[in-house]
Scaffold this motif. Sequence first.
Motif, PDB file in Angstrom:
ATOM      1  N   LEU A   1       0.834  -1.202   0.000  1.00 26.41           N
ATOM      2  CA  LEU A   1       0.000   0.000   0.000  1.00 26.41           C
ATOM      3  C   LEU A   1       0.868   1.251   0.000  1.00 26.41           C
ATOM      4  N   LYS A   2       1.954   1.218   0.760  1.00 28.63           N
ATOM      5  CA  LYS A   2       2.880   2.355   0.798  1.00 28.63           C
ATOM      6  C   LYS A   2       3.416   2.657  -0.603  1.00 28.63           C
ATOM      7  N   ALA A   3       3.772   1.620  -1.350  1.00 26.21           N
ATOM      8  CA  ALA A   3       4.264   1.815  -2.719  1.00 26.21           C
ATOM      9  C   ALA A   3       3.178   2.423  -3.601  1.00 26.21           C
ATOM     10  N   ASP A   4       1.942   1.978  -3.431  1.00 27.10           N
ATOM     11  CA  ASP A   4       0.840   2.543  -4.214  1.00 27.10           C
ATOM     12  C   ASP A   4       0.682   4.033  -3.938  1.00 27.10           C
ATOM     13  N   ILE A   5       0.674   4.393  -2.655  1.00 30.26           N
ATOM     14  CA  ILE A   5       0.511   5.799  -2.271  1.00 30.26           C
ATOM     15  C   ILE A   5       1.693   6.629  -2.783  1.00 30.26           C
ATOM     16  N   ALA A   6       2.904   6.069  -2.682  1.00 30.57           N
ATOM     17  CA  ALA A   6       4.096   6.802  -3.120  1.00 30.57           C
ATOM     18  C   ALA A   6       3.984   7.197  -4.582  1.00 30.57           C
ATOM     19  N   PHE A   7       3.606   6.256  -5.426  1.00 28.03           N
ATOM     20  CA  PHE A   7       3.537   6.582  -6.843  1.00 28.03           C
ATOM     21  C   PHE A   7       2.350   7.493  -7.160  1.00 28.03           C
ATOM     22  N   GLU A   8       1.291   7.452  -6.352  1.00 34.90           N
ATOM     23  CA  GLU A   8       0.233   8.449  -6.501  1.00 34.90           C
ATOM     24  C   GLU A   8       0.791   9.845  -6.237  1.00 34.90           C
ATOM     25  N   MET A   9       1.594   9.958  -5.188  1.00 37.95           N
ATOM     26  CA  MET A   9       2.178  11.258  -4.861  1.00 37.95           C
ATOM     27  C   MET A   9       3.164  11.716  -5.929  1.00 37.95           C
ATOM     28  N   PHE A  10       3.969  10.783  -6.427  1.00 33.00           N
ATOM     29  CA  PHE A  10       4.901  11.151  -7.495  1.00 33.00           C
ATOM     30  C   PHE A  10       4.138  11.720  -8.695  1.00 33.00           C
ATOM     31  N   ASP A  11       2.994  11.113  -9.018  1.00 37.75           N
ATOM     32  CA  ASP A  11       2.190  11.595 -10.149  1.00 37.75           C
ATOM     33  C   ASP A  11       1.622  12.985  -9.875  1.00 37.75           C
ATOM     34  N   ILE A  12       1.130  13.207  -8.662  1.00 38.08           N
ATOM     35  CA  ILE A  12       0.572  14.519  -8.322  1.00 38.08           C
ATOM     36  C   ILE A  12       1.628  15.607  -8.460  1.00 38.08           C
ATOM     37  N   LEU A  13       2.855  15.303  -8.029  1.00 41.46           N
ATOM     38  CA  LEU A  13       3.950  16.278  -8.082  1.00 41.46           C
ATOM     39  C   LEU A  13       4.648  16.319  -9.437  1.00 41.46           C
ATOM     40  N   ASN A  14       4.316  15.359 -10.315  1.00 44.41           N
ATOM     41  CA  ASN A  14       5.033  15.244 -11.588  1.00 44.41           C
ATOM     42  C   ASN A  14       6.532  15.105 -11.321  1.00 44.41           C
ATOM     43  N   ALA A  15       6.856  14.328 -10.286  1.00 47.83           N
ATOM     44  CA  ALA A  15       8.243  14.208  -9.828  1.00 47.83           C
ATOM     45  C   ALA A  15       9.052  13.337 -10.785  1.00 47.83           C
ATOM     46  N   PRO A  16      10.189  13.818 -11.252  1.00 54.53           N
ATOM     47  CA  PRO A  16      10.992  12.999 -12.159  1.00 54.53           C
ATOM     48  C   PRO A  16      11.730  11.859 -11.468  1.00 54.53           C
ATOM     49  N   PHE A  17      11.994  11.980 -10.144  1.00 53.84           N
ATOM     50  CA  PHE A  17      12.805  10.979  -9.448  1.00 53.84           C
ATOM     51  C   PHE A  17      12.308  10.735  -8.026  1.00 53.84           C
ATOM     52  N   PHE A  18      12.750   9.607  -7.463  1.00 57.09           N
ATOM     53  CA  PHE A  18      12.607   9.341  -6.039  1.00 57.09           C
ATOM     54  C   PHE A  18      13.869   8.631  -5.555  1.00 57.09           C
ATOM     55  N   CYS A  19      14.019   8.532  -4.222  1.00 55.25           N
ATOM     56  CA  CYS A  19      15.158   7.860  -3.599  1.00 55.25           C
ATOM     57  C   CYS A  19      14.650   7.004  -2.447  1.00 55.25           C
ATOM     58  N   PHE A  20      15.381   5.926  -2.118  1.00 51.29           N
ATOM     59  CA  PHE A  20      14.942   5.064  -1.015  1.00 51.29           C
ATOM     60  C   PHE A  20      16.113   4.374  -0.330  1.00 51.29           C
ATOM     61  N   HIS A  21      15.889   4.004   0.951  1.00 47.25           N
ATOM     62  CA  HIS A  21      16.693   3.012   1.657  1.00 47.25           C
ATOM     63  C   HIS A  21      15.922   1.688   1.618  1.00 47.25           C
ATOM     64  N   ASP A  22      16.627   0.589   1.804  1.00 44.15           N
ATOM     65  CA  ASP A  22      15.947  -0.709   1.825  1.00 44.15           C
ATOM     66  C   ASP A  22      14.916  -0.797   2.944  1.00 44.15           C
ATOM     67  N   ALA A  23      15.255  -0.290   4.134  1.00 50.08           N
ATOM     68  CA  ALA A  23      14.352  -0.406   5.281  1.00 50.08           C
ATOM     69  C   ALA A  23      13.114   0.467   5.143  1.00 50.08           C
ATOM     70  N   ASP A  24      13.141   1.462   4.242  1.00 51.49           N
ATOM     71  CA  ASP A  24      11.966   2.305   4.027  1.00 51.49           C
ATOM     72  C   ASP A  24      10.847   1.546   3.332  1.00 51.49           C
ATOM     73  N   ILE A  25      11.227   0.603   2.489  1.00 55.80           N
ATOM     74  CA  ILE A  25      10.237   0.058   1.557  1.00 55.80           C
ATOM     75  C   ILE A  25       9.732  -1.324   1.948  1.00 55.80           C
ATOM     76  N   ARG A  26      10.418  -2.004   2.882  1.00 56.65           N
ATOM     77  CA  ARG A  26      10.008  -3.359   3.250  1.00 56.65           C
ATOM     78  C   ARG A  26      10.065  -3.552   4.757  1.00 56.65           C
ATOM     79  N   PRO A  27       9.240  -4.439   5.314  1.00 57.05           N
ATOM     80  CA  PRO A  27       9.358  -4.758   6.736  1.00 57.05           C
ATOM     81  C   PRO A  27      10.600  -5.609   7.005  1.00 57.05           C
ATOM     82  N   GLU A  28      11.152  -5.468   8.186  1.00 60.52           N
ATOM     83  CA  GLU A  28      12.289  -6.288   8.605  1.00 60.52           C
ATOM     84  C   GLU A  28      11.830  -7.720   8.821  1.00 60.52           C
ATOM     85  N   GLY A  29      12.564  -8.654   8.252  1.00 64.45           N
ATOM     86  CA  GLY A  29      12.221 -10.056   8.432  1.00 64.45           C
ATOM     87  C   GLY A  29      12.892 -10.659   9.649  1.00 64.45           C
ATOM     88  N   ALA A  30      12.537 -11.893   9.959  1.00 60.91           N
ATOM     89  CA  ALA A  30      13.150 -12.604  11.090  1.00 60.91           C
ATOM     90  C   ALA A  30      14.566 -13.056  10.761  1.00 60.91           C
TER      91      ALA A  30
END
Length: 431
Positions: free
Chosen positions: A77-106
């Motif tokens: 859902l976070k990824a869906d919302i992110a790309f909605e926001m990118f579209d609203i802003l007409n943003a050419p780029f984004f940046c991420f850390h691994d821990a931002d986009i996925r839950p920590e596993g065991a």
Amino acid sequence: MSHFFSDLAPLTFDPNADGIAFRHYNPDEIVLGKRMEDHLRFAVAYWHSFAWPGGDPFGGQTFERPWFGETMKDARLKADIAFEMFDILNAPFFCFHDADIRPEGASFAESERNFREITDIFASKMENHKTRLLWGTANLFSNRRFMSGAASNPDPEIFAWSAATVKLCMDATHALGGENYVLWGGREGYETLLNTDLAQETEHMGRFLNKVVEYKHKIGFKGAILIEPKPQEPTKHQYDYDVATVYGFLKRYGLENEVQVNIEQGHAILAGHSFEHEIALANTLGIFGSIDMNRNDYQSGWDTDQFPNNVPEVALAYYEILKGGGFTKGGTNFDAKLRRQSLDPNDLIAAHAGAMDVCARGFKAAAAMLEDGLLEAERGKRYAGWKTPEAAKMLSMDLESVAKLVDVDGPGPQPRSGRQEILENIVNRYV
């Protein structure tokens, strides 16, 4: 569509708009022969925009977001919302850390599976959206295992874990067509020398960075490898304190032609420098890569990661960027977050739109200053004496020979005004 942003339509350039819009940032406006969007190369930071819950050292979460949680459903859902926001802003780029986009596993394996699933979602979305990846990086600071650093950690098992994490993130950045890969040393430093072996820790960092560069070439990654200088945050001493410190480190390990810097405004200030100083020095040393655009609260003395709102400061930064030839693979990443009281979803859009306008105003002022050439003409006059053959020859002469050029019986050379206030007045004509 999730309608998280209240069905807000994509923003347009409209100087007379009543609501949220771009009043100064026109992506198609031609400045110095190129579209403004292609000059500024704006990026949205995934971590502050979608992962930060609004906490601070004295209080917990203030934001309520439907994707906050530790499940893959939340991450999708976070990824869906992110790309909605990118579209609203007409943003050419984004940046991420691994821990931002996925839950920590065991386990590392589970975290890797989670990470790969989300990067696959990113790849699918990027086929149908404009936004591309400016850079990826690894979070080697939040988990308690990194409390004593990553590459500089005294435990070899954590060095290996860090290497595996960076490899995973480099692979993803490469697969997603990222233009850079950033090494963000959040805890590469120490709290006390009483338990620190400086020589060993810096040597391990040098070897780690060499391995990163070697792997870049092995996989054919064409992007730049960037280090982000940062002082005293959160440890007492950081090994990557500022641009000059990073350059000395790169020279020591033979990497000055392989690695560049991603300079953050807030970190420059905490290091006791101005943003434009760090950019100018990086250009002088040939290691300028990209920037994180934010600001500090100058009363707090801390890296508060606020959206930019000071046009003169921004103008001076972009002036140095333009003098150096502008961005190539780098860009303007908003490493900035809302204030804890800015609770509404549309605050996130308004913050980015306002920041993009501030940058556009500063950038256009910088371009006009450079095009008119008044500052460079004044600079040229100040160093004009070195244009003569006699003066230039001094630089290749030995000390004794230069000393003989002095008229020992004359009154001696007299200083000339640096004209600082006149130059500041020139800048004020544009901003």
